[in-house]
Design an enzyme around this catalytic site. Structure first.
Site, PDB file in Angstrom:
ATOM      1  CE  LYS C 106       4.242   4.648   8.579  1.00 20.01           C
ATOM      2  NZ  LYS C 106       3.086   5.052   7.770  1.00 20.01           N
ATOM      3  N   GLY C 167      -1.896   4.001  -0.368  1.00 24.41           N
ATOM      4  CA  GLY C 167      -2.951   4.672  -1.120  1.00 24.41           C
ATOM      5  C   GLY C 167      -3.600   3.838  -2.217  1.00 24.41           C
ATOM      6  N   GLY C 194      -2.271   0.207   2.327  1.00 23.15           N
ATOM      7  CA  GLY C 194      -2.953  -0.660   1.374  1.00 23.15           C
ATOM      8  C   GLY C 194      -4.381  -1.025   1.725  1.00 23.15           C
TER       9      GLY C 194
END
Lengths: 72, 264, 264, 72, 264, 264, 72, 72
Positions: C106, C167, C194
């Site tokens: 990622k 966050g 989000g």
């Protein structure tokens, strides 16, 4: 149907002639309706289903036959 | 929900009766009865609404919903949809009860044909009469707190504010009012009307309400059965999220990976 | 989803590999490892993200996530969180691969400490390098279509635009951009960062994207495990709703019960 | 630990003295770390895990021992 | 604003030059030049954008904007609209400067024909080149903070993030990002593109930005001149509201009339 | 508006009387009377609301608003704020009329102390009584269309739905309902309560309503006078934008500069 | 226009024949264009407006005549 | 104030003693209130302002003196 001996009623908003000496139960049968699925209001009074068999349909009666349909 | 999951949430208790699903669905406007039944089953709903109408003396067989819907499988909630006065609604409610299934009624008194918005004054009047006659009244209303409080006082077993107009699919337009109604009432609050897609149902439940009632969102979806599955999950999702207590939202970001331990 | 339901949706296919769940979850910021494991299991996620950090030579045992997370139970997706340059991210990716589990990464290159927003230029640069080295790159990015298209061209197996800052829990602030990115890309699009509550995940999926990645929404909920259940349902709900094709929304109301057959 | 014969290395960002004639594997063991959970970067080169056993830790080496931790 | 009102707000200072209006308007897409001029005058804008195009050798007279727009009445800001590479944008900027009015340029490098979204990488590259050549660069960009910070570093006199895509009229879709960009940059921030109606312009200014640039919202309104008046007021309204410091919003109501002194 | 601009919009006609401004402001909650007067003048409002209260026999002088507000400069609209029954509201209205300025009344009957939401049933009842007594009734109500229609039938000269609860500053939460009310009523519709900042007032006017009434948004701003200027412009902006007919909004972008005439 | 003595140029993307011995200024005049409103790029070089009068238009020149039009 | 000859009234929600033989106008003056700014409700009846001068304040009267204050 019609005939000299027929009687006139208001049935679900329409004028109709039905056979004389007919009970509500008989009327439903003549209309091929299952009594347990239909509620009958006769002259603005709701009939107990048990009364269908001995409640006569009389000249000038206003009858409403209602049932459940799809709705939200 | 799976057994394990039911442990995460209690039943929806309405009028002293428990329902395993917080989703209530209507039976109107489906392309055909097969799709309707499949969709309702997929939705997991236990309570379904039906309307009271004249027998169409020419084609009743197809019409009668009970030729398709088994009253032993679903709990029937008759509505007074289409009524424009308190008296009319009371008349329909009595006819519905005479059908012999139960004394529950989804009270709906419309105030305007174009918007089908509720006439809260007439609804309140009819609610009192019906509650006095022993009906278990679930009252469809707008999102006005004052009216909701009075419907509770009138003896309704549930108050059902709209998310947005019937059939609009706009979702929860005023979450503040829905939230406030839920905060203040003791009887269960069901959001009724206006849900258009799954996230709307989740948003409704996230306001803390006890359930959601919908019809068009399923019947008018391209694939009603798949949408019914979606709604089943959405209602559970919103409910569990509300019970779980969501994280606070903030404009400033906060990293989710440790800031310590980076290499030189 | 139940077996019957899996028939309603295919798997999430990423880099030639099928995943049964469209929800990907992080492993950061949990109160403790027991809650983390329970929440991840409850979420139904198969792919979980982990970070690469220095061994803390004093208290490594507690730290090493693999003391708690079984790599045979979950597919590990290492991230480059905390990296501020392309080189740094490439270095972390190589270290992650050397751990010997898989060649997936990622990719995350941050451009600003206060907002942790991605540096799209550096991300693009690192994506090219890593794809050339045979990595399966899942690139975290903002909601810019142009960047998303280039990340696809760079060979990423998935592009992961943010719903809102990491966050923040603000949900999908710009559905138009997310929708447009999904419309234009061929590789799977995963909304990353989000999401704050269940309806946010449903909204994300209703834009047509292929999956959702979240961490804080679970870890920072009052009850992470219950929220994990909620998110599992929310992702399925949003996905099925999108596949089902929602009803059109309209400002004018439309009755859901028949207007015919009313009494006199 | 320390001693006349100890060697100095940079380990995870800190200067440290370790025993001489130590292999990377030996170092990990001395630190009570399971080799299969740790990746070692030596002087900016990632070591193949199979090489741990025969790779010496030498004076002035810069070593980074990393592993997976919780992250989003 | 009336004289008295100008006291309420300072000028918009861009590249060392003061402008009395915080509204910048384009000159494209008007039904005819008379409407264009009337609308621009009604808007109160002092800075107007123009595009650089080949002379149409068959019908140049009608085309040349300067046959209609007096460069002594308005400050011309040439744009590089339609350019897809940094080189192309630089070429257009130089041609614009050669026209001899000023060295200002509205830098616009598009990354995708369907969405006309900016290519931030190419924009950054062109911005550096042009700033080095002494241009006063006003850079159109997306709402990415990182890119905005770099455009500032590149020497732009203003950074101009979009509210939403050009010509979409969707308004400020992501106020968080606009607000954050304004918070972090020192050069003036102008919201460019996406404004559709007056409230959008007010919302943009309420994020604290220094100005708004629009074109389609005026040109495509049913009555461009009246809309221009509306926008003039909207920009002032949003600006003054931001300067005034709005009341806090709260879910709980607070009476505006005294609760004391009621009769028995 | 400047003279030239007044040509762009007609007056606000209420009860047969013309008002040059579509903004109506309250006089409550100001830090002091000087700020109040300055703010009201800055707002350009011609109609201002006042409350009816007992004379405080200890400190009346400071209290009496007419020691500060010149009834020749402003048109006084007394309200029944604080009343919880129809009778109480009628009593306050009669007292207000006895003050001898005019027979206008802002009817407000509250249904709940915590939310100060209107009791629409009692409001309707009082409206009938007062209209019969010759009052010019401007009725504060919620955003329910049915109630609005009945208030019109009751003879109110204006119906005033809330944007959101009094003092909340949340703005127009349900534009659909406000729009629908405006579409259906013939008497002027004024949005009353809930406006918090300038863009809210613009949004309200863009729904097509005839005016906006506010108090807290001015009194509770950090700088009430500057906010009053902002609101004056915002109401004009929203009004003119609505009259001008906004451009259609679309998700797909449309260039504002010509696509023809690019160089090779 | 055309003729044996005409010269060929690429003008705003189209091949054109123009009179020989023509200056840029002359070309603009022949096209009925006001020099102060037009910017000329000749073979990828922007011409100073003062140079129009003494800059010849030559065989094979690529000329771009641009100006300001309405844009956003 | 008080005294053997004083009379008791309910004034704005509080019991008060006022001088005897006082008119409403006199009462307002004694309270230093400008009649044109005050509306008087006497025993639930609103008084016409013209009547202040000849309307007596009597033992047991319930009087409400109201005026306009700031409100929204």
């Amino acid at each position: 149907m019609s005939g000299n001996d027929a009687i006139r009623v208001r049935l679900n908003g329409a004028d109709r002639e039905v056979a004389p000496d007919l009970t509500v139960r008989g009327l439903l049968e003549s209309l091929d309706l299952r009594p347990e699925l239909v509620v009958v209001e006769r002259n603005r009074e709701i009939l107990d289903r048990k009364a269908y068999a001995h409640t006569p349909v009389e000249e000038g009666d206003t009858l409403e036959l209602v049932h459940f349909v799809g709705g939200g | 929900m799976s057994e394990q999951e039911t442990a995460l949430d209690g039943p929806l208790t309405l009028g002293g009766r428990d329902f395993g699903s917080r989703l209530i669905v209507g039976t109107g406007k489906y392309a055909n009865n097969e799709v309707m039944i499949d969709a309702i089953r997929a939705s997991g709903a236990e309570m379904v609404t039906v309307a009271v109408r004249r027998v169409d003396l020419d084609r009743s067989k197809e019409e009668a919903i009970l030729h398709h819907l088994d009253p032993d499988e679903f709990f029937l909630l008759a509505n007074t949809a289409g009524c424009y006065t308190a008296d009319e609604a009371v008349r329909y409610a009595r006819l519905a009860r005479a059908a012999g299934f139960n004394e529950w009624i989804k009270l709906e008194v419309i105030g305007d044909q174009a918007t089908i918005l509720p006439d809260v004054q007439a609804t309140l009047e009819a609610a009192k009469t019906l509650a006095d006659e022993g009906f278990k009244v679930m009252a469809y209303t707008n999102d006005d707190l004052i009216t909701a409080l009075r419907l509770e006082d009138a003896g309704c077993v549930s108050v059902m504010p709209l998310a947005s107009p019937i059939g609009s699919g706009l979702g929860v337009v005023n979450p503040y009012f829905i939230r406030e109604i839920k905060r203040r009432l003791e009887v269960p609050v069901i959001v009724d009307a206006g849900v258009g897609t799954a996230s709307h149902a989740a948003v409704a439940m996230e306001q803390g309400v006890d359930g959601v009632l919908m019809n068009t969102a399923l019947a008018a979806a391209d694939d009603p059965v798949r949408m019914a599955h979606a709604m089943k999950h959405a209602v559970i999702a919103g409910r569990l999220a509300w019970l779980a207590g969501r994280m606070p939202s903030r404009e400033i970001a906060v990293p989710s990976s440790p800031t310590r331990g980076m290499l030189d």
